[in-house]
Enzyme design. Structure first.
Site, short mmCIF file in Angstrom:
data_model
loop_
_atom_site.label_atom_id
_atom_site.label_comp_id
_atom_site.label_asym_id
_atom_site.label_seq_id
_atom_site.Cartn_x
_atom_site.Cartn_y
_atom_site.Cartn_z
N LYS A 38 0.85 -1.20 0.00
CA LYS A 38 0.00 0.00 0.00
C LYS A 38 0.88 1.24 0.00
O LYS A 38 1.71 1.43 0.89
CB LYS A 38 -0.91 0.03 1.23
CG LYS A 38 -1.86 1.24 1.21
CD LYS A 38 -2.89 1.16 2.30
CE LYS A 38 -2.46 1.77 3.60
NZ LYS A 38 -2.36 3.23 3.58
N ASP A 78 -3.29 4.28 -2.26
CA ASP A 78 -4.28 4.77 -1.28
C ASP A 78 -4.25 6.29 -1.24
O ASP A 78 -3.73 6.89 -0.31
CB ASP A 78 -3.91 4.16 0.08
CG ASP A 78 -4.84 4.57 1.20
OD1 ASP A 78 -5.98 4.97 0.93
OD2 ASP A 78 -4.41 4.48 2.37
N LYS A 86 -7.20 8.16 -1.88
CA LYS A 86 -8.54 8.59 -1.45
C LYS A 86 -9.04 9.82 -2.24
O LYS A 86 -9.25 10.89 -1.68
CB LYS A 86 -8.56 8.90 0.06
CG LYS A 86 -8.11 7.74 0.92
CD LYS A 86 -8.27 8.06 2.40
CE LYS A 86 -7.93 6.90 3.29
NZ LYS A 86 -6.49 6.59 3.39
N ASP A 144 -13.31 14.64 -5.37
CA ASP A 144 -13.42 15.91 -6.10
C ASP A 144 -14.66 15.80 -6.99
O ASP A 144 -15.43 14.82 -6.89
CB ASP A 144 -12.14 16.14 -6.91
CG ASP A 144 -11.85 17.63 -7.12
OD1 ASP A 144 -12.80 18.38 -7.43
OD2 ASP A 144 -10.69 18.04 -6.98
N PRO A 192 -16.91 14.90 -10.27
CA PRO A 192 -16.80 13.68 -11.07
C PRO A 192 -15.78 13.76 -12.21
O PRO A 192 -14.98 12.84 -12.41
CB PRO A 192 -18.22 13.48 -11.61
CG PRO A 192 -19.09 14.09 -10.55
CD PRO A 192 -18.32 15.28 -10.05
N THR A 241 -13.09 15.63 -12.60
CA THR A 241 -11.70 15.66 -12.14
C THR A 241 -11.25 14.29 -11.64
O THR A 241 -10.14 13.84 -11.93
CB THR A 241 -11.56 16.73 -11.01
OG1 THR A 241 -12.03 17.96 -11.53
CG2 THR A 241 -10.14 16.87 -10.54
N THR A 249 -12.24 5.47 9.89
CA THR A 249 -12.38 4.85 11.23
C THR A 249 -11.87 5.77 12.33
O THR A 249 -12.08 5.51 13.50
CB THR A 249 -11.63 3.50 11.28
OG1 THR A 249 -10.32 3.70 10.78
CG2 THR A 249 -12.34 2.45 10.46
N GLY A 259 0.66 -2.53 8.62
CA GLY A 259 1.88 -1.73 8.44
C GLY A 259 2.94 -2.04 9.47
O GLY A 259 3.73 -2.97 9.32
N ARG A 260 2.91 -1.26 10.56
CA ARG A 260 4.00 -1.31 11.53
C ARG A 260 4.31 -2.68 12.14
O ARG A 260 5.48 -2.97 12.39
CB ARG A 260 3.76 -0.25 12.61
CG ARG A 260 3.94 1.16 12.05
CD ARG A 260 3.29 2.20 12.90
NE ARG A 260 1.82 2.09 12.84
CZ ARG A 260 0.99 2.85 13.51
NH1 ARG A 260 1.46 3.77 14.33
NH2 ARG A 260 -0.31 2.69 13.39
O1 C5P Z 1 0.86 0.53 10.81
P1 C5P Z 1 -0.60 0.17 10.66
O2 C5P Z 1 -0.83 -1.32 10.56
O3 C5P Z 1 -1.47 0.83 11.70
O4 C5P Z 1 -0.99 0.78 9.23
C1 C5P Z 1 -2.30 0.77 8.74
C2 C5P Z 1 -2.37 1.55 7.46
O5 C5P Z 1 -3.73 1.64 7.05
C3 C5P Z 1 -1.85 2.97 7.55
O6 C5P Z 1 -1.29 3.30 6.27
C4 C5P Z 1 -3.09 3.79 7.79
O7 C5P Z 1 -3.00 5.10 7.31
C5 C5P Z 1 -4.13 3.01 7.00
N1 C5P Z 1 -5.50 3.19 7.43
C6 C5P Z 1 -5.94 2.91 8.70
N2 C5P Z 1 -7.25 3.11 9.05
C7 C5P Z 1 -8.10 3.57 8.13
C8 C5P Z 1 -7.68 3.83 6.84
C9 C5P Z 1 -6.35 3.63 6.52
O8 C5P Z 1 -5.17 2.47 9.54
N3 C5P Z 1 -9.36 3.72 8.47
#
Ligand code: C5P
Length: 240
Positions: free
Chosen positions: A33, A60, A62, A65, A67, A69, A124, A214-215
């Site tokens: 992502k 990602d 998101k 704007d 339609p 564009t 979220t 991610g992390r």
């Molecule tokens: O590091 P982590 O597992 O929290 O990363 C989750 C990824 O998903 C991040 O890039 C975060 O911006 C994205 N994300 C999220 N919650 C959302 C939408 C996107 O955690 N509602």
């Protein structure tokens, strides 16, 4: 295969870090992502680089704007050869429909596979209070359902949502409508700033098609091992 359903969020600053993670993980996970942080600092080169290294991409950005564009931007992103990208469902049905149509038309023109186009329903990070302040009349779950159904009507392939909402989306929009869910943490992981989380096994069981992590992978001492153990947890859901 479970590993095809795992998307690693590359929230990093440099091309070197992107290259390192993609080289390490491309055979362990399904996709990478690329979000606003990386794309806005490194530009479309980052997409080309990940693809050259053999990685698939969920871009990602998101889009939100008017339609026309969004449709034009969609043509550009489709031309980059990304596998999934997203728009905001609150941009409305016409905007989403134009994005979905533009992605398919441009892919056909170029002779490539069309990307999946998915919608962000309700972020979220928004609390009930935030929703009221914006002016949404309904509870978050109701709004997610409503916007999920609107996305489906507009011809989109799925939504980004919390794993806690995946079952709701599956019931409202059907099993083939994709849910891509961040907010996933292995049972023994540091939750960091994520609040509404699920384990990989529970997220798959709840109906998530793709998990974004991610992390817990990128900050692990051994990212390969971390990815493998998440895939193993996902597999348990398919077996049971
Ligand atoms: O590091 P982590 O597992 O929290 O990363 C989750 C990824 O998903 C991040 O890039 C975060 O911006 C994205 N994300 C999220 N919650 C959302 C939408 C996107 O955690 N509602």
């Amino acid at each position: 295969m479970a590993k095809e359903k795992l998307i690693v969020a590359l929230d990093v600053d440099t091309m070197e870090e992107v290259e390192r993670y993609v080289s390490l993980l491309k055979d362990e996970v399904g996709m990478f992502k690329i979000g606003m942080q990386v794309y806005n600092s490194l530009g479309k080169e980052v997409v080309t680089r990940v693809k050259d290294l053999g990685g698939k991409i969920f871009l990602d950005l998101k889009l939100h704007d008017i339609p026309n564009t969004v449709a034009q931007a969609t043509r550009v992103l489709t031309g980059l050869g990304v596998d999934i990208f997203n728009v905001h469902a609150s941009g409305g049905e016409e905007m989403m429909k134009k994005a979905a149509d533009a992605a398919r038309e441009e892919a056909e023109r170029l002779g490539i596979t069309a990307p999946l186009v998915i919608a962000v329903t309700i972020l979220t990070s928004l609390s009930d209070e935030d929703m009221k302040a914006i002016g949404y009349a309904e509870e978050p779950a109701q709004m997610v359902k409503k916007l999920g159904m609107l996305s489906k009507k507009a011809g989109l392939d799925g939504v980004v949502c919390s794993p806690l909402e995946a079952t709701l989306i599956r019931e409202a929009c059907g099993v083939d409508f994709i849910s891509v869910t961040p907010g996933v943490r292995p049972a023994d992981a540091d939750v960091a700033d994520q609040k509404r989380i699920m384990t990989p096994k529970k997220a798959i069981a709840a109906g998530s098609h793709y998990l974004v992590v991610g992390r817990p992978i990128t900050k692990a001492d051994d990212p390969v091992q971390a990815a493998r153990s998440i895939v193993k947890e996902m597999e348990e859901a398919y077996v049971n």
